[in-house]
Motif scaffolding. Structure first.
Motif, mmCIF file in Angstrom:
data_model
loop_
_atom_site.group_PDB
_atom_site.id
_atom_site.type_symbol
_atom_site.label_atom_id
_atom_site.label_comp_id
_atom_site.label_asym_id
_atom_site.label_seq_id
_atom_site.Cartn_x
_atom_site.Cartn_y
_atom_site.Cartn_z
ATOM 1 N N UNK A 155 0.878 -1.156 0.000
ATOM 2 C CA UNK A 155 0.000 0.000 0.000
ATOM 3 C C UNK A 155 0.923 1.214 0.000
ATOM 4 N N UNK A 159 -5.219 4.041 -0.115
ATOM 5 C CA UNK A 159 -6.035 4.109 -1.323
ATOM 6 C C UNK A 159 -5.274 3.848 -2.599
ATOM 7 N N UNK A 160 -3.974 3.608 -2.527
ATOM 8 C CA UNK A 160 -3.193 3.290 -3.729
ATOM 9 C C UNK A 160 -2.406 2.020 -3.438
ATOM 10 N N UNK A 161 -2.688 0.988 -4.225
ATOM 11 C CA UNK A 161 -2.005 -0.292 -4.004
ATOM 12 C C UNK A 161 -1.180 -0.640 -5.225
ATOM 13 N N UNK A 162 -0.013 -1.161 -4.983
ATOM 14 C CA UNK A 162 0.814 -1.593 -6.108
ATOM 15 C C UNK A 162 1.094 -3.079 -5.959
ATOM 16 N N UNK A 163 0.872 -3.813 -7.052
ATOM 17 C CA UNK A 163 1.217 -5.241 -7.089
ATOM 18 C C UNK A 163 2.379 -5.377 -8.033
#
Lengths: 362, 381
Positions: A155, A159-163
């Motif tokens: 995270x 509100x912003x998730x990176x995979x």
């Protein structure tokens, strides 16, 4: 000290005798993991059918439940690992993935323990089990260790998730080599690399480059590349144009299930996982079906076809052909079918019918 | 934004077109695109590569024939050049006109990663956050599955298409998939609003949250939150691999589907294949202020370019969607009716549908059908 020495010598001797007996009867050991839900029933079916076909296999049954090893890391029971390391070949039924159990899924653990880098799913239309698609005959080979399933997520801010999708040169080269070798060993004509390098330039670009490099060493197999969306589009219109497909993890997941859907679903699709060090685990990919567990209603076809795949991998082509023919003939005849195939026979009846046909074929 | 809820809407051919006062501003959320003078709209046209130019030419011809009050501003984007000036010009033109009709611009993936996909650049610069594709079984087209009617709403700007990649260690590449709360809420809100406006019963979110727990988990959670505000619409979710399996066995079970970018790519291509192929389905990309219309599966069709064998249906139906967006519903339904009538004639099917018709034959037939429809083809004030 000397008693310990004697014990050690005795242990070694017994192992040697054991292997000599196995060798004398040319029996190969296979680790069988029945699994959960309908797993035990369908495993029993497969063992019965193999007995009827007089396959020279000795089964070693093991259970896999996650246990916490030293250092707090989750792992599979050491007996299971030891058995697999020795026999190198495994057959696995469905394992349930408990939610919020605190440990990762068993499938993931097995994959990590044995470095199962290639998932192979041959999809062949089953005569007698009608689907809108006929004449499907393709194989999906999916890279199974990295890609989008690396499990690395963060995270960044609320509100912003990176995979993170990880593609490495080594893994791409390994899967490409396996795909071409498989094509060569199984008399397949072409290998198609599936990618999205127009959008994911560097990652899928690397995968594609490695496939191209490996293709140079396998000039007898035709190599093509195709975008993932084009493959999906063409697959549902005309699946006969595809032969062997090789791709990274996520695309492989989606495409292999798509192809399974073409031939009739996960209940009839075999699957094999190839690992480093010659380990191979063949499995049925359907769920544990807890609602019909223990009621003799399960369909053992998926596990049986995976076991046939296993026999081919072990070089026992004659037995493989016999069992596969018996299974397909039973389904084609439509007299004894389990509920999901459209009949109303029990699992044991279906198994008995296949056993009968196998013995007739002798 | 309002769109006609029926695909085959019949218009009265005797109806006279009245010029619409362009100063009328409605209180609703939809404001008409800015470039409208003297009753005529200006629309940006990007021919693209492959079959794009020839099919968009046919679209222009058809519009001229039907006297549609739309003028095209053609902006060529050459895929062979590496500078981004041309695509930036196209973006400026679309900002000016508000609406565009485009062909697919080819991306040469053998060029270095700094050369980004032009189509993607266009979508992200204009923030066209929703890609909408309506897949329907069409009359006269032979397919394995019948009675398909699915609306696919795909998040169009983030996810796997963020173009953020790096190689920290030689031989190890990381590609970032970004999911944000804001964009997920936005696309979910769009999907539910569309479902309500079109009278749809069910929205299915497609995801892979069992593996990508944080990323797709966030997307799913946002969908659930928005669903709570639409109690009249059923909301469920399905994992993407199961979705593709269900689509090839029982596609009739799906109604409206909403999903992140990459799964949208896969699912929309599968659905397009199920209803008859890439030549039949139009697609639309909507943002808050702009809209761009193209074929749903975004194929360049290099191998069939300039051979007069491409299927113009998808491009022409996309131009009808554009006319609806501009408020020219009568023209849209007239052309759409003509296209569908032509499609039901098997002898005019192009090669992708198993026939031997040529592109120009199909377009000629559509024009004949339009002519049969009556006086709407001439200007009557």
């Amino acid at each position: 000290m000397s008693s310990m020495m004697i014990l050690l010598v005795l242990k070694c001797l017994s192992q040697i005798i054991f292997y000599c007996i196995c060798f004398a009867f040319q029996m190969q050991t296979v680790t069988i993991i029945p699994g959960d839900g309908i797993g035990p029933e369908i495993s029993t079916s497969v063992i019965k059918i193999f007995e009827a076909a007089k396959v020279p296999i000795q089964w070693e049954e093991r259970n896999v439940t996650a246990i916490k090893g030293p250092g707090g890391k989750w792992m599979i029971p050491p007996e299971a690992k030891e058995s697999m390391d020795k026999s190198k070949i495994g057959l696995k039924g469905p394992l349930k993935t408990p939610i919020a159990a605190g440990h990762p899924s068993m499938n993931l653990l097995l994959r990590k323990t044995f470095d199962l880098y290639a998932n192979v799913r041959p999809c062949v239309s089953i005569e007698g089990y009608k689907t809108p698609y006929t004449d499907v005959d393709l194989v999906t080979i999916r890279e199974n260790t990295e890609g989008e399933y690396s499990g690395i997520e963060h995270v960044i801010v609320d509100g912003v998730v990176q995979s993170i999708k990880l593609i490495t040169e080594e893994a791409s080269r390994r899967i490409a080599e396996y795909a071409f070798e498989y094509a060569r060993n199984n008399q397949r004509n072409s290998v198609t690399a599936v990618h999205k390098a127009n959008i994911m330039r560097m990652s899928d670009g690397l995968f594609l480059r490695k496939c191209r490099e490996v293709a140079e060493n396998f000039k007898d197999v035709k190599f093509t590349e195709m975008y993932l969306d084009t493959v999906c589009l063409n697959m549902v219109q005309d699946p006969t144009q595809f032969d062997v497909l090789v791709m990274p993890n996520l695309y492989g997941d989606i495409l292999s299930d798509l192809c399974a859907g073409l031939i009739g679903g996960l209940g009839v699709t075999p699957s094999g996982n190839i690992g480093a060090n010659g380990v191979a685990i063949f499995e049925s990919v359907h769920g544990t079906a807890p609602d019909i567990a223990g009621m003799d209603l399960a369909n053992p076809t998926a596990l049986l076809l995976s076991a046939v795949m296993m026999l081919r991998h072990m070089g026992l082509h004659g037995h493989a052909k016999k069992i596969e023919t018996a299974c397909f003939d039973t389904i084609r005849d439509k007299k004894v079918l389990t509920k999901d195939l459209g009949g109303n026979s029990k699992c044991s009846e279906f198994t008995a019918e296949i056993c009968r046909r196998v013995q007739d074929l002798d | 934004m309002t769109y006609p809820s029926r695909f085959f809407c019949l218009c009265d051919p005797g109806q006279v077109m009245r010029p619409v006062m362009c100063t009328r501003r409605e209180k609703s959320s939809y404001t008409p695109p800015p470039a409208k003078y003297g009753g005529r709209h200006t629309v940006t046209l990007i021919p693209g590569d492959g079959i794009g130019p020839e099919l968009l030419n046919h679209a222009q011809e058809l519009f001229r024939f039907c006297c549609v009050p739309v003028d095209f501003e053609v902006v060529n984007v050459d895929s062979s050049l590496t500078s981004e000036d041309e695509i930036n010009n196209a973006v400026t033109a679309i900002r000016r006109n508000g609406v565009a009709l485009k062909g697919n611009i080819e991306t040469n993936h053998n060029l270095p990663p700094s050369h980004k996909s032009r189509n993607n650049l266009l979508r992200t610069s204009l923030d066209l956050y929703a890609n909408v594709m309506h897949c329907q079984t069409l009359p006269g087209v032979q397919t394995r599955h019948k009675d398909i009617d699915i609306i696919i709403i795909r998040e169009n700007t983030e996810g796997e298409y963020s173009s953020l990649e790096h190689e920290n260690v030689p031989g190890v590449v990381e590609s970032l998939k970004i999911i944000t709360r804001v964009n997920s809420l936005r696309i979910a809100e769009y999907a539910f609003r569309q479902a309500r406006e079109k009278g749809r019963r069910r929205v299915t979110a497609v995801h892979k949250a069992n593996i990508m727990k944080l990323g797709d988990g966030l997307f799913l959670q946002c969908c659930k939150e928005v669903a709570a505000g639409y109690p009249d619409i059923t909301f469920d979710n399905m994992i993407v691999d199961n979705t593709t399996m269900q689509l090839v066995s029982k596609p009739q079970q799906f109604d409206v589907m909403v999903m992140p970018n990459l799964y949208g790519n896969v699912v929309s291509n599968v659905c397009a294949g199920l209803v008859g192929g890439p030549g039949l389905v139009p697609g639309a990309n909507y943002g808050k202020d702009y809209a761009v219309f193209e074929t749903a599966t975004r194929n360049t069709g290099k191998s069939i370019a300039n051979k007069n064998i491409a299927n113009p249906t998808a491009t022409l139906l996309a131009s009808c969607l554009m006319l609806d967006h501009l408020g020219l519903h009568d023209y849209a339904s007239m052309i759409r009716k003509a296209i569908l009538r032509t499609l039901s004639e098997t002898r005019l099917h192009t090669a992708d549908l198993g026939g031997q018709g040529t592109t120009s034959e199909v377009v000629q037939s559509i024009m004949k059908e339009v002519q049969k429809g009556g006086p709407l083809t001439s200007e009557k004030i």
